[in-house]
Design an enzyme around this catalytic site. Structure first.
Site, mmCIF file in Angstrom:
data_model
loop_
_atom_site.group_PDB
_atom_site.id
_atom_site.type_symbol
_atom_site.label_atom_id
_atom_site.label_comp_id
_atom_site.label_asym_id
_atom_site.label_seq_id
_atom_site.Cartn_x
_atom_site.Cartn_y
_atom_site.Cartn_z
ATOM 1 N N ARG A 223 1.089 3.438 4.171
ATOM 2 C CA ARG A 223 2.145 3.462 3.162
ATOM 3 C C ARG A 223 2.226 4.878 2.607
ATOM 4 N NH1 ARG A 223 4.072 -0.610 4.936
ATOM 5 N NH2 ARG A 223 3.878 -2.686 4.075
ATOM 6 N N HIS A 271 10.080 5.115 8.491
ATOM 7 C CA HIS A 271 9.396 3.814 8.390
ATOM 8 C C HIS A 271 9.831 2.889 9.529
ATOM 9 C CE1 HIS A 271 7.222 1.099 5.286
ATOM 10 N NE2 HIS A 271 7.122 0.557 6.486
HETATM 11 C C1 GLV Z 1 6.042 -2.553 7.395
HETATM 12 O O1 GLV Z 1 5.691 -1.529 6.921
HETATM 13 C C2 GLV Z 1 5.262 -3.749 7.340
HETATM 14 O O2 GLV Z 1 4.487 -3.949 6.388
HETATM 15 O O3 GLV Z 1 5.376 -4.537 8.285
#
Ligand code: GLV
Length: 308
Positions: A223, A271
């Protein structure tokens, strides 16, 4: 009995089709079309509604549609309602692919070659053997383990670090905070696959970078909040770090004027390293419903005290 989905509606339609085939006994609904809230037993969400058990009084299980649950506010979820992280083969495969390309980008000097190309410069760098590039993964859950098992096949010396003891064939596993520096000291490419908790927030910081060998690289697929972005920029300027590949930032999206965007030794993706694949995820969720009905622990069930 209703299964309620509350995340991306287009994916919700895919889940609905799969549930209709595989678990036709469950009424499948996509938020905000809740129907009678009292019939909802299962919720799959990226962001659950506020106070989920007041909105859905007979809720029995909350599934995250992602691998992480750090975006959930668990304070509003009573202890008798289990929370489940997404552990499914599709998300694992995607993550293994992404991290493999990131490690090979660093290992095969593609940051340097991108610079040479910009200058139209035909220039060779010596090729290093995989055996001389030491890989280290922070976080030895399902994703971290799968990544190491694949990277090991290239011949990279592989190590992992986690809070509790783990054993992975061919991987040098370190456990606990006391062994962190020994792990970092032998790591040329550091990969973060930790869950985000109060204990891991900001963990990729100046202190950790200084414990890595000079010229190490960092890959963050955990993260954004794991990484202190100012410390990263400083470590790149000082040469303590050579390069970074970031799939996650803080905040997301990263503001357009952020210096990380244009740093020549930083690669950023939005992401996308991996995502839950409905075709394989639905099987795991249906299996988890079966386990829950049988009074058994579910795959990916969160330990509320640990936070993951
Ligand atoms: C994405 O970041 C997830 O948690 O799957």
């Amino acid at each position: 009995m209703t299964f309620l989905y509350k995340a991306d509606p287009a994916r919700g339609e895919q889940w609905a089709r799969l549930f209709a085939q595989k678990a036709p006994e469950l009424a499948f609904r996509v938020w905000p079309d809740v129907g009678d809230p009292a019939t909802v037993r299962y919720l799959a969400a990226w962001m659950p509604p506020d106070d989920p058990t007041r909105t859905l009084p007979n809720l029995q299980v909350i599934f995250s549609v992602g691998a992480g649950i750090d975006q959930f506010d668990l304070s509003g979820v009573p202890a008798h309602v289990p929370v489940v992280r997404m552990i499914e083969p599709g998300i694992v495969e995607g993550m293994v692919e992404y991290v493999t390309q990131a490690v090979l980008t660093i290992h095969r000097d593609l940051f340097d070659y991108a610079g040479f190309q910009q200058k139209r410069e035909w220039r060779e760098m010596p090729v290093r053997a995989a055996a001389s590039r030491r890989i280290g993964v922070l976080g030895l859950g399902v994703l971290g383990t799968a990544v190491l098992e694949r990277l090991r096949l290239f011949g990279f010396p592989c190590a992992g670090w986690s809070r509790s003891e783990r054993v992975i064939d061919g991987v040098d596993c370190h456990a606990g905070i006391d062994s962190l520096d020994a792990f970092l000291g032998r790591t040329d490419v550091l990969i973060c696959l930790l869950p985000l908790t109060d204990a891991t927030r900001g963990m990729l910081n100046a202190r950790v970078f200084s414990a890595l060998p000079q010229g190490a690289s960092v890959i963050n697929v955990g993260r954004g909040a794991h990484l202190d972005q100012e410390d990263l920029l400083a470590a790149l300027v000082s040469g303590q770090l050579d390069s970074a590949i970031l799939d996650v930032t803080e905040p997301e999206p990263l503001p357009a004027d952020h210096p990380l965007w244009t740093h020549p030794r930083v690669r950023i993706t939005p992401h996308i390293a991996s995502a839950t694949r409905p075709e394989s995820a639905v099987d795991v969720v249906i299996e988890n419903i079966r386990l829950h009905r049988a009074g058994l622990r579910m795959i990916g069930q969160v330990d509320r005290a640990r936070g993951y």
